[in-house]
Design a protein around this motif. Sequence first.
Motif, PDB file in Angstrom:
ATOM      1  N   PRO A 107      31.206  46.228  39.050  1.00 13.76           N
ATOM      2  CA  PRO A 107      32.298  46.263  40.027  1.00 13.76           C
ATOM      3  C   PRO A 107      32.523  44.937  40.746  1.00 13.76           C
ATOM      4  CG  PRO A 107      30.936  48.229  40.212  1.00 13.76           C
ATOM      5  CD  PRO A 107      30.231  47.326  39.263  1.00 13.76           C
ATOM      6  N   ASP A 108      31.451  44.209  41.049  1.00 10.88           N
ATOM      7  CA  ASP A 108      31.603  42.945  41.775  1.00 10.88           C
ATOM      8  C   ASP A 108      32.277  41.859  40.940  1.00 10.88           C
ATOM      9  OD1 ASP A 108      30.383  44.135  43.919  1.00 10.88           O
ATOM     10  OD2 ASP A 108      28.412  43.267  43.543  1.00 10.88           O
ATOM     11  N   ASP A 109      32.321  42.037  39.618  1.00  6.57           N
ATOM     12  CA  ASP A 109      32.915  41.033  38.738  1.00  6.57           C
ATOM     13  C   ASP A 109      34.414  41.222  38.534  1.00  6.57           C
ATOM     14  OD1 ASP A 109      30.423  39.587  37.757  1.00  6.57           O
ATOM     15  OD2 ASP A 109      29.929  41.654  37.208  1.00  6.57           O
ATOM     16  N   VAL A 110      34.948  42.356  38.946  1.00  9.58           N
ATOM     17  CA  VAL A 110      36.348  42.675  38.665  1.00  9.58           C
ATOM     18  C   VAL A 110      37.318  41.623  39.205  1.00  9.58           C
ATOM     19  CG1 VAL A 110      38.210  44.323  39.132  1.00  9.58           C
ATOM     20  CG2 VAL A 110      35.974  45.137  38.369  1.00  9.58           C
ATOM     21  N   PRO A 111      37.192  41.153  40.456  1.00  7.28           N
ATOM     22  CA  PRO A 111      38.146  40.136  40.925  1.00  7.28           C
ATOM     23  C   PRO A 111      38.120  38.865  40.079  1.00  7.28           C
ATOM     24  CG  PRO A 111      36.995  41.118  42.779  1.00  7.28           C
ATOM     25  CD  PRO A 111      36.295  41.603  41.548  1.00  7.28           C
ATOM     26  N   ASP A 112      36.934  38.414  39.684  1.00 11.26           N
ATOM     27  CA  ASP A 112      36.840  37.211  38.847  1.00 11.26           C
ATOM     28  C   ASP A 112      37.486  37.441  37.480  1.00 11.26           C
ATOM     29  OD1 ASP A 112      35.561  35.854  40.834  1.00 11.26           O
ATOM     30  OD2 ASP A 112      33.564  35.940  39.916  1.00 11.26           O
ATOM     31  N   LEU A 113      37.267  38.608  36.913  1.00  6.60           N
ATOM     32  CA  LEU A 113      37.824  38.895  35.589  1.00  6.60           C
ATOM     33  C   LEU A 113      39.346  39.003  35.649  1.00  6.60           C
ATOM     34  CD1 LEU A 113      35.245  41.459  34.166  1.00  6.60           C
ATOM     35  CD2 LEU A 113      35.377  38.997  33.786  1.00  6.60           C
ATOM     36  N   HIS A 114      39.843  39.627  36.703  1.00 12.81           N
ATOM     37  CA  HIS A 114      41.299  39.725  36.828  1.00 12.81           C
ATOM     38  C   HIS A 114      41.922  38.340  37.001  1.00 12.81           C
ATOM     39  CE1 HIS A 114      45.250  41.174  37.711  1.00 12.81           C
ATOM     40  NE2 HIS A 114      45.238  40.641  38.905  1.00 12.81           N
ATOM     41  N   ALA A 115      41.296  37.489  37.796  1.00 11.85           N
ATOM     42  CA  ALA A 115      41.811  36.128  37.989  1.00 11.85           C
ATOM     43  C   ALA A 115      41.751  35.335  36.686  1.00 11.85           C
ATOM     44  CB  ALA A 115      41.009  35.420  39.078  1.00 11.85           C
ATOM     45  N   LEU A 116      40.671  35.516  35.909  1.00 12.14           N
ATOM     46  CA  LEU A 116      40.543  34.843  34.616  1.00 12.14           C
ATOM     47  C   LEU A 116      41.649  35.291  33.665  1.00 12.14           C
ATOM     48  CD1 LEU A 116      38.977  33.118  32.540  1.00 12.14           C
ATOM     49  CD2 LEU A 116      37.523  35.131  32.119  1.00 12.14           C
ATOM     50  N   ARG A 117      41.870  36.593  33.590  1.00 10.32           N
ATOM     51  CA  ARG A 117      42.933  37.116  32.727  1.00 10.32           C
ATOM     52  C   ARG A 117      44.303  36.589  33.164  1.00 10.32           C
ATOM     53  NH1 ARG A 117      43.359  43.486  32.405  1.00 10.32           N
ATOM     54  NH2 ARG A 117      42.429  43.364  30.333  1.00 10.32           N
ATOM     55  N   ALA A 118      44.534  36.547  34.470  1.00 10.74           N
ATOM     56  CA  ALA A 118      45.829  36.073  34.970  1.00 10.74           C
ATOM     57  C   ALA A 118      46.057  34.608  34.596  1.00 10.74           C
ATOM     58  CB  ALA A 118      45.904  36.262  36.484  1.00 10.74           C
ATOM     59  N   ARG A 119      45.016  33.762  34.719  1.00 13.47           N
ATOM     60  CA  ARG A 119      45.158  32.354  34.334  1.00 13.47           C
ATOM     61  C   ARG A 119      45.494  32.229  32.859  1.00 13.47           C
ATOM     62  NH1 ARG A 119      40.440  31.854  37.335  1.00 13.47           N
ATOM     63  NH2 ARG A 119      39.137  31.293  35.534  1.00 13.47           N
ATOM     64  N   HIS A 120      44.817  33.019  32.052  1.00 16.69           N
ATOM     65  CA  HIS A 120      45.079  32.990  30.616  1.00 16.69           C
ATOM     66  C   HIS A 120      46.517  33.405  30.310  1.00 16.69           C
ATOM     67  CE1 HIS A 120      44.796  33.898  26.338  1.00 16.69           C
ATOM     68  NE2 HIS A 120      45.181  35.129  26.601  1.00 16.69           N
ATOM     69  N   GLU A 121      46.983  34.480  30.923  1.00 14.22           N
ATOM     70  CA  GLU A 121      48.319  34.985  30.622  1.00 14.22           C
ATOM     71  C   GLU A 121      49.411  34.021  31.086  1.00 14.22           C
ATOM     72  OE1 GLU A 121      47.456  39.805  30.653  1.00 14.22           O
ATOM     73  OE2 GLU A 121      48.253  38.836  32.449  1.00 14.22           O
TER      74      GLU A 121
ATOM     75  N   LEU B 160      39.143  47.780  18.919  1.00 10.18           N
ATOM     76  CA  LEU B 160      39.978  46.772  19.562  1.00 10.18           C
ATOM     77  C   LEU B 160      39.094  45.669  20.136  1.00 10.18           C
ATOM     78  CD1 LEU B 160      42.616  48.939  21.487  1.00 10.18           C
ATOM     79  CD2 LEU B 160      42.623  48.160  19.100  1.00 10.18           C
ATOM     80  N   VAL B 161      39.485  44.424  19.896  1.00  7.27           N
ATOM     81  CA  VAL B 161      38.727  43.264  20.372  1.00  7.27           C
ATOM     82  C   VAL B 161      39.649  42.402  21.229  1.00  7.27           C
ATOM     83  CG1 VAL B 161      37.552  41.136  19.698  1.00  7.27           C
ATOM     84  CG2 VAL B 161      37.180  43.247  18.392  1.00  7.27           C
ATOM     85  N   ALA B 162      39.235  42.138  22.458  1.00  6.13           N
ATOM     86  CA  ALA B 162      39.992  41.244  23.338  1.00  6.13           C
ATOM     87  C   ALA B 162      39.063  40.133  23.810  1.00  6.13           C
ATOM     88  CB  ALA B 162      40.544  42.007  24.536  1.00  6.13           C
ATOM     89  N   VAL B 163      39.473  38.904  23.598  1.00  2.00           N
ATOM     90  CA  VAL B 163      38.693  37.737  24.019  1.00  2.00           C
ATOM     91  C   VAL B 163      39.571  36.857  24.894  1.00  2.00           C
ATOM     92  CG1 VAL B 163      37.584  35.599  23.258  1.00  2.00           C
ATOM     93  CG2 VAL B 163      37.120  37.744  22.047  1.00  2.00           C
ATOM     94  N   VAL B 164      39.108  36.603  26.099  1.00  5.57           N
ATOM     95  CA  VAL B 164      39.830  35.761  27.060  1.00  5.57           C
ATOM     96  C   VAL B 164      38.943  34.576  27.410  1.00  5.57           C
ATOM     97  CG1 VAL B 164      40.898  35.645  29.335  1.00  5.57           C
ATOM     98  CG2 VAL B 164      41.046  37.758  27.996  1.00  5.57           C
ATOM     99  N   VAL B 165      39.483  33.377  27.241  1.00 10.04           N
ATOM    100  CA  VAL B 165      38.751  32.153  27.563  1.00 10.04           C
ATOM    101  C   VAL B 165      39.547  31.385  28.607  1.00 10.04           C
ATOM    102  CG1 VAL B 165      37.883  29.961  26.662  1.00 10.04           C
ATOM    103  CG2 VAL B 165      37.701  32.038  25.280  1.00 10.04           C
ATOM    104  N   ASP B 166      38.861  30.841  29.581  1.00  8.15           N
ATOM    105  CA  ASP B 166      39.517  30.109  30.666  1.00  8.15           C
ATOM    106  C   ASP B 166      40.356  28.964  30.089  1.00  8.15           C
ATOM    107  OD1 ASP B 166      40.241  28.724  32.956  1.00  8.15           O
ATOM    108  OD2 ASP B 166      38.308  29.034  33.928  1.00  8.15           O
ATOM    109  N   PRO B 167      41.670  28.955  30.345  1.00 12.96           N
ATOM    110  CA  PRO B 167      42.517  27.889  29.801  1.00 12.96           C
ATOM    111  C   PRO B 167      42.249  26.526  30.427  1.00 12.96           C
ATOM    112  CG  PRO B 167      43.776  29.257  31.302  1.00 12.96           C
ATOM    113  CD  PRO B 167      42.458  29.940  31.122  1.00 12.96           C
ATOM    114  N   ASP B 168      41.489  26.504  31.535  1.00  9.20           N
ATOM    115  CA  ASP B 168      41.171  25.225  32.174  1.00  9.20           C
ATOM    116  C   ASP B 168      40.065  24.468  31.446  1.00  9.20           C
ATOM    117  OD1 ASP B 168      43.057  25.791  34.092  1.00  9.20           O
ATOM    118  OD2 ASP B 168      41.619  26.609  35.525  1.00  9.20           O
TER     119      ASP B 168
END
Length: 346
Positions: free
Chosen positions: A26-40, A93-101
Amino acid sequence: MTLLQLTPDLLPTALPSGWRAHVPGPDDVPDLHALRARHEVVARGARTAGADATQAEVTGDGAGTRVHVVVRDTTGAARGWATVTDRAAGRVLVAVVVDPDLDDATGDEVAAALFAWAEAAGLALARARGLTRTQLDSGAFDADPRQQRRLVAAGYARVRRWWQMRRPVGDDDRGLRPTGPGVVVRRLRRAADGAPDERDLVASHDVLEQAFADHFNHHEETFDEFLARLRADPGHRWDHWWIAELVDGAEPAPVGVLIASASVDEQGRAVGSYVEYLGVLRTARGRGVARSLLDAVVTDAAERGRTRVALEVDADSPTGAADLYVRCGFSTSYVTQSWHRYVDVT
Protein backbone atom coordinates in the motif's frame (compact mmCIF):
# COMPACT_ATOMS: atom_id res chain seq x y z
CA MET A 1 -7.65 -17.33 -11.70
CA THR A 2 -4.39 -18.41 -10.15
CA LEU A 3 -2.57 -16.81 -7.26
CA LEU A 4 1.23 -16.82 -7.19
CA GLN A 5 3.31 -16.27 -4.08
CA LEU A 6 6.46 -14.37 -4.98
CA THR A 7 9.56 -15.68 -3.27
CA PRO A 8 13.01 -14.02 -3.30
CA ASP A 9 14.18 -16.31 -6.09
CA LEU A 10 11.40 -14.94 -8.34
CA LEU A 11 12.50 -11.29 -7.98
CA PRO A 12 14.63 -9.60 -10.69
CA THR A 13 18.35 -9.74 -10.01
CA ALA A 14 20.03 -8.37 -13.15
CA LEU A 15 19.69 -4.73 -12.08
CA PRO A 16 22.10 -1.75 -12.01
CA SER A 17 24.54 -1.90 -9.10
CA GLY A 18 22.92 -0.97 -5.79
CA TRP A 19 19.35 -1.11 -7.13
CA ARG A 20 16.79 -3.41 -5.54
CA ALA A 21 13.49 -5.07 -6.41
CA HIS A 22 10.63 -5.86 -4.04
CA VAL A 23 6.93 -6.69 -3.98
CA PRO A 24 4.96 -3.43 -3.65
CA GLY A 25 2.44 -2.78 -0.91
CA PRO A 26 0.00 0.00 0.00
CA ASP A 27 2.78 2.49 0.78
CA ASP A 28 4.17 2.09 -2.76
CA VAL A 29 0.96 3.04 -4.58
CA PRO A 30 1.65 6.82 -4.83
CA ASP A 31 5.13 6.19 -6.27
CA LEU A 32 3.80 3.65 -8.76
CA HIS A 33 0.99 5.92 -9.90
CA ALA A 34 3.45 8.80 -10.39
CA LEU A 35 5.80 6.48 -12.33
CA ARG A 36 2.97 5.33 -14.59
CA ALA A 37 1.83 8.92 -15.15
CA ARG A 38 5.36 10.01 -16.20
CA HIS A 39 5.54 7.12 -18.62
CA GLU A 40 2.14 7.84 -20.16
CA VAL A 41 2.82 11.55 -20.58
CA VAL A 42 6.04 10.83 -22.50
CA ALA A 43 4.74 7.79 -24.44
CA ARG A 44 1.26 9.03 -25.27
CA GLY A 45 1.16 12.72 -24.43
CA ALA A 46 -1.33 12.48 -21.56
CA ARG A 47 -2.19 10.37 -18.55
CA THR A 48 -4.48 7.41 -19.13
CA ALA A 49 -4.94 5.53 -15.85
CA GLY A 50 -6.31 7.16 -12.72
CA ALA A 51 -4.97 6.80 -9.20
CA ASP A 52 -7.93 4.58 -8.29
CA ALA A 53 -6.87 2.08 -10.96
CA THR A 54 -3.35 1.84 -9.55
CA GLN A 55 -4.75 1.39 -6.05
CA ALA A 56 -7.11 -1.36 -7.21
CA GLU A 57 -4.38 -3.21 -9.10
CA VAL A 58 -1.83 -3.21 -6.30
CA THR A 59 -3.88 -3.55 -3.12
CA GLY A 60 -7.59 -3.51 -4.01
CA ASP A 61 -10.05 -5.96 -5.50
CA GLY A 62 -7.98 -6.22 -8.67
CA ALA A 63 -4.90 -7.50 -6.82
CA GLY A 64 -6.14 -11.09 -6.56
CA THR A 65 -5.07 -12.08 -10.08
CA ARG A 66 -1.94 -9.93 -10.31
CA VAL A 67 1.64 -10.12 -9.11
CA HIS A 68 3.85 -7.05 -9.09
CA VAL A 69 7.45 -6.07 -8.64
CA VAL A 70 8.90 -2.58 -8.26
CA VAL A 71 12.52 -1.57 -8.89
CA ARG A 72 14.09 1.23 -6.84
CA ASP A 73 17.43 2.96 -7.41
CA THR A 74 20.10 3.69 -4.81
CA THR A 75 18.14 6.74 -3.57
CA GLY A 76 14.94 4.70 -3.11
CA ALA A 77 13.14 6.26 -6.10
CA ALA A 78 10.78 3.96 -8.03
CA ARG A 79 12.30 3.48 -11.48
CA GLY A 80 10.52 0.40 -12.83
CA TRP A 81 7.33 -1.53 -12.29
CA ALA A 82 6.12 -4.79 -13.79
CA THR A 83 2.76 -6.52 -13.46
CA VAL A 84 1.76 -10.02 -14.50
CA THR A 85 -1.97 -10.81 -14.62
CA ASP A 86 -3.54 -14.26 -14.88
CA ARG A 87 -6.10 -13.15 -17.49
CA ALA A 88 -7.41 -16.53 -18.64
CA ALA A 89 -6.17 -20.06 -19.22
CA GLY A 90 -3.22 -19.76 -21.61
CA ARG A 91 -3.08 -15.98 -21.54
CA VAL A 92 -0.95 -13.86 -19.19
CA LEU A 93 -0.97 -10.06 -19.39
CA VAL A 94 2.44 -8.41 -18.97
CA ALA A 95 2.87 -4.70 -18.24
CA VAL A 96 6.33 -3.16 -17.88
CA VAL A 97 6.78 0.51 -17.00
CA VAL A 98 10.23 2.09 -16.94
CA ASP A 99 10.93 5.64 -15.79
CA PRO A 100 11.26 7.77 -18.96
CA ASP A 101 13.75 10.01 -17.14
CA LEU A 102 16.36 7.23 -17.23
CA ASP A 103 18.97 7.27 -20.00
CA ASP A 104 18.36 4.64 -22.67
CA ALA A 105 21.13 2.28 -21.55
CA THR A 106 19.93 2.16 -17.93
CA GLY A 107 16.29 2.03 -18.98
CA ASP A 108 16.99 -0.86 -21.33
CA GLU A 109 18.75 -2.73 -18.53
CA VAL A 110 15.81 -2.28 -16.16
CA ALA A 111 13.30 -3.22 -18.87
CA ALA A 112 15.22 -6.40 -19.71
CA ALA A 113 15.26 -7.44 -16.05
CA LEU A 114 11.53 -6.79 -15.69
CA PHE A 115 10.57 -8.65 -18.86
CA ALA A 116 12.69 -11.61 -17.74
CA TRP A 117 10.95 -11.55 -14.36
CA ALA A 118 7.55 -11.37 -16.08
CA GLU A 119 8.37 -14.42 -18.17
CA ALA A 120 9.30 -16.43 -15.07
CA ALA A 121 6.15 -15.30 -13.27
CA GLY A 122 4.00 -16.08 -16.33
CA LEU A 123 5.48 -19.56 -16.57
CA ALA A 124 4.80 -20.13 -12.87
CA LEU A 125 1.15 -19.15 -13.40
CA ALA A 126 0.85 -21.47 -16.38
CA ARG A 127 2.44 -24.29 -14.42
CA ALA A 128 -0.04 -23.74 -11.58
CA ARG A 129 -2.88 -24.07 -14.11
CA GLY A 130 -1.42 -27.32 -15.39
CA LEU A 131 -0.60 -25.86 -18.83
CA THR A 132 2.34 -26.73 -21.05
CA ARG A 133 2.35 -23.44 -22.98
CA THR A 134 1.12 -19.90 -22.42
CA GLN A 135 0.89 -16.59 -24.20
CA LEU A 136 2.58 -13.50 -22.77
CA ASP A 137 0.46 -10.54 -23.90
CA SER A 138 2.02 -7.10 -23.56
CA GLY A 139 1.57 -3.77 -25.30
CA ALA A 140 2.82 -0.32 -26.19
CA PHE A 141 1.50 3.03 -27.32
CA ASP A 142 1.78 3.45 -31.08
CA ALA A 143 3.87 6.60 -30.57
CA ASP A 144 6.36 4.97 -28.18
CA PRO A 145 9.27 3.48 -30.17
CA ARG A 146 11.35 3.05 -27.02
CA GLN A 147 8.89 0.57 -25.48
CA GLN A 148 8.50 -1.17 -28.83
CA ARG A 149 12.29 -1.59 -29.08
CA ARG A 150 12.37 -3.13 -25.60
CA LEU A 151 9.57 -5.54 -26.49
CA VAL A 152 11.52 -6.73 -29.52
CA ALA A 153 14.59 -7.25 -27.33
CA ALA A 154 12.49 -9.33 -24.94
CA GLY A 155 11.35 -11.61 -27.76
CA TYR A 156 7.87 -10.22 -28.39
CA ALA A 157 6.28 -9.67 -31.81
CA ARG A 158 3.72 -7.01 -32.66
CA VAL A 159 0.43 -8.66 -33.62
CA ARG A 160 -2.32 -6.01 -33.54
CA ARG A 161 -3.19 -2.34 -33.35
CA TRP A 162 -6.13 -0.89 -31.42
CA TRP A 163 -7.93 2.40 -31.93
CA GLN A 164 -8.81 4.12 -28.68
CA MET A 165 -11.95 6.02 -29.65
CA ARG A 166 -13.91 8.72 -27.89
CA ARG A 167 -17.20 10.51 -28.42
CA PRO A 168 -18.13 13.80 -26.75
CA VAL A 169 -21.46 13.80 -24.92
CA GLY A 170 -23.75 16.77 -24.42
CA ASP A 171 -27.33 17.73 -23.65
CA ASP A 172 -28.42 16.87 -27.19
CA ASP A 173 -27.70 13.21 -26.41
CA ARG A 174 -30.37 12.99 -23.72
CA GLY A 175 -33.31 10.77 -24.64
CA LEU A 176 -33.08 7.37 -26.30
CA ARG A 177 -33.57 7.03 -30.03
CA PRO A 178 -35.72 4.18 -31.42
CA THR A 179 -34.08 0.76 -31.44
CA GLY A 180 -33.84 -1.53 -34.40
CA PRO A 181 -37.03 -3.40 -35.40
CA GLY A 182 -37.85 -6.17 -32.96
CA VAL A 183 -35.04 -5.07 -30.59
CA VAL A 184 -35.48 -4.04 -26.95
CA VAL A 185 -32.61 -2.73 -24.80
CA ARG A 186 -32.91 -2.90 -21.02
CA ARG A 187 -30.65 -2.67 -18.01
CA LEU A 188 -29.48 -5.64 -16.01
CA ARG A 189 -32.29 -6.71 -13.67
CA ARG A 190 -31.61 -6.16 -9.99
CA ALA A 191 -33.28 -7.18 -6.75
CA ALA A 192 -34.67 -4.73 -4.20
CA ASP A 193 -31.34 -4.80 -2.34
CA GLY A 194 -29.44 -3.89 -5.52
CA ALA A 195 -28.01 -7.36 -6.15
CA PRO A 196 -27.82 -8.32 -9.83
CA ASP A 197 -30.11 -10.96 -11.25
CA GLU A 198 -28.19 -14.22 -11.58
CA ARG A 199 -29.96 -15.21 -14.79
CA ASP A 200 -29.02 -11.93 -16.44
CA LEU A 201 -25.40 -12.32 -15.35
CA VAL A 202 -25.21 -15.83 -16.81
CA ALA A 203 -26.94 -14.70 -20.01
CA SER A 204 -24.52 -11.78 -20.38
CA HIS A 205 -21.52 -14.07 -20.01
CA ASP A 206 -22.95 -16.56 -22.50
CA VAL A 207 -23.71 -13.88 -25.11
CA LEU A 208 -20.25 -12.32 -24.82
CA GLU A 209 -18.41 -15.66 -24.99
CA GLN A 210 -20.33 -16.57 -28.16
CA ALA A 211 -20.04 -13.10 -29.68
CA PHE A 212 -16.25 -12.97 -29.24
CA ALA A 213 -15.51 -16.59 -30.06
CA ASP A 214 -14.33 -15.63 -33.55
CA HIS A 215 -12.50 -12.47 -32.51
CA PHE A 216 -8.76 -11.96 -32.38
CA ASN A 217 -7.00 -13.58 -29.39
CA HIS A 218 -10.16 -14.67 -27.62
CA HIS A 219 -9.48 -16.96 -24.66
CA GLU A 220 -12.47 -18.55 -23.00
CA GLU A 221 -13.10 -17.22 -19.51
CA THR A 222 -15.17 -19.00 -16.88
CA PHE A 223 -18.22 -17.25 -15.47
CA ASP A 224 -16.53 -16.78 -12.09
CA GLU A 225 -13.37 -15.33 -13.71
CA PHE A 226 -15.43 -12.99 -15.88
CA LEU A 227 -17.50 -11.69 -12.97
CA ALA A 228 -14.63 -11.31 -10.52
CA ARG A 229 -12.50 -9.39 -13.01
CA LEU A 230 -15.24 -6.90 -13.85
CA ARG A 231 -16.17 -6.35 -10.21
CA ALA A 232 -12.53 -5.64 -9.36
CA ASP A 233 -12.58 -2.58 -11.64
CA PRO A 234 -13.04 0.54 -9.46
CA GLY A 235 -15.28 1.97 -12.18
CA HIS A 236 -17.64 -1.00 -12.20
CA ARG A 237 -21.35 -0.22 -11.74
CA TRP A 238 -24.23 -2.70 -11.96
CA ASP A 239 -26.38 0.00 -13.60
CA HIS A 240 -23.85 0.20 -16.46
CA TRP A 241 -24.90 -3.18 -17.88
CA TRP A 242 -27.36 -3.31 -20.80
CA ILE A 243 -28.89 -6.35 -22.48
CA ALA A 244 -30.43 -6.29 -25.96
CA GLU A 245 -33.19 -8.78 -26.68
CA LEU A 246 -35.03 -9.78 -29.83
CA VAL A 247 -38.74 -9.72 -29.05
CA ASP A 248 -40.25 -10.80 -32.35
CA GLY A 249 -40.14 -14.50 -31.44
CA ALA A 250 -42.09 -16.63 -28.99
CA GLU A 251 -40.00 -15.34 -26.05
CA PRO A 252 -37.45 -12.51 -25.62
CA ALA A 253 -33.98 -13.77 -26.56
CA PRO A 254 -30.78 -12.06 -25.32
CA VAL A 255 -28.58 -11.34 -28.35
CA GLY A 256 -26.37 -8.41 -27.33
CA VAL A 257 -24.63 -7.06 -24.23
CA LEU A 258 -22.89 -3.80 -23.40
CA ILE A 259 -20.99 -3.42 -20.14
CA ALA A 260 -19.53 -0.02 -19.29
CA SER A 261 -17.63 1.47 -16.38
CA ALA A 262 -17.34 4.94 -14.91
CA SER A 263 -14.19 6.89 -15.80
CA VAL A 264 -13.11 9.17 -12.96
CA ASP A 265 -10.75 12.14 -12.77
CA GLU A 266 -7.99 12.72 -10.22
CA GLN A 267 -10.59 14.03 -7.75
CA GLY A 268 -12.60 10.83 -8.04
CA ARG A 269 -15.47 12.40 -10.01
CA ALA A 270 -17.13 10.30 -12.71
CA VAL A 271 -16.57 12.35 -15.88
CA GLY A 272 -16.99 9.73 -18.58
CA SER A 273 -18.20 6.23 -19.41
CA TYR A 274 -15.98 3.51 -20.87
CA VAL A 275 -17.33 0.59 -22.89
CA GLU A 276 -15.65 -2.51 -21.50
CA TYR A 277 -17.65 -4.95 -23.65
CA LEU A 278 -19.98 -4.67 -26.62
CA GLY A 279 -20.90 -8.00 -28.15
CA VAL A 280 -23.69 -9.15 -30.46
CA LEU A 281 -24.43 -12.72 -31.49
CA ARG A 282 -23.55 -13.44 -35.09
CA THR A 283 -27.16 -14.53 -35.79
CA ALA A 284 -28.47 -11.09 -34.72
CA ARG A 285 -25.98 -8.88 -36.52
CA GLY A 286 -27.39 -6.42 -39.04
CA ARG A 287 -30.51 -5.65 -36.99
CA GLY A 288 -29.27 -2.50 -35.28
CA VAL A 289 -28.49 -4.23 -31.98
CA ALA A 290 -25.00 -2.73 -31.54
CA ARG A 291 -26.19 0.77 -32.44
CA SER A 292 -29.09 0.48 -30.00
CA LEU A 293 -26.71 -0.54 -27.20
CA LEU A 294 -24.38 2.35 -28.04
CA ASP A 295 -27.33 4.75 -27.93
CA ALA A 296 -28.15 3.43 -24.45
CA VAL A 297 -24.70 4.11 -22.99
CA VAL A 298 -24.40 7.52 -24.69
CA THR A 299 -27.82 8.58 -23.42
CA ASP A 300 -26.99 7.34 -19.94
CA ALA A 301 -23.72 9.30 -19.91
CA ALA A 302 -25.50 12.48 -21.05
CA GLU A 303 -28.19 12.16 -18.41
CA ARG A 304 -25.53 11.70 -15.73
CA GLY A 305 -23.83 14.91 -16.88
CA ARG A 306 -20.70 13.17 -18.15
CA THR A 307 -18.66 14.60 -20.99
CA ARG A 308 -17.61 11.55 -23.01
CA VAL A 309 -17.94 7.88 -23.86
CA ALA A 310 -14.79 5.96 -24.83
CA LEU A 311 -14.02 2.49 -26.12
CA GLU A 312 -11.35 0.35 -27.79
CA VAL A 313 -11.73 -1.30 -31.18
CA ASP A 314 -9.54 -3.71 -33.13
CA ALA A 315 -8.07 -1.76 -36.06
CA ASP A 316 -8.27 -4.95 -38.15
CA SER A 317 -11.69 -6.13 -36.96
CA PRO A 318 -13.57 -8.05 -39.69
CA THR A 319 -16.96 -7.06 -38.21
CA GLY A 320 -16.88 -3.44 -39.36
CA ALA A 321 -17.24 -2.22 -35.79
CA ALA A 322 -14.98 0.78 -36.36
CA ASP A 323 -17.23 2.03 -39.17
CA LEU A 324 -20.25 1.83 -36.86
CA TYR A 325 -18.44 3.82 -34.16
CA VAL A 326 -17.46 6.53 -36.63
CA ARG A 327 -21.09 6.79 -37.78
CA CYS A 328 -22.11 7.13 -34.14
CA GLY A 329 -19.75 10.08 -33.61
CA PHE A 330 -16.63 8.38 -32.25
CA SER A 331 -13.14 9.37 -33.38
CA THR A 332 -9.70 7.95 -32.60
CA SER A 333 -7.80 9.80 -29.88
CA TYR A 334 -4.73 7.53 -29.78
CA VAL A 335 -3.54 4.08 -30.87
CA THR A 336 -2.12 1.16 -28.91
CA GLN A 337 -0.42 -2.06 -29.95
CA SER A 338 -0.55 -5.68 -28.78
CA TRP A 339 2.70 -7.65 -28.58
CA HIS A 340 2.80 -11.41 -27.97
CA ARG A 341 5.31 -14.02 -27.02
CA TYR A 342 4.65 -17.74 -26.50
CA VAL A 343 6.64 -19.72 -23.94
CA ASP A 344 6.68 -23.40 -23.05
CA VAL A 345 6.46 -24.69 -19.51
CA THR A 346 9.38 -26.97 -18.70
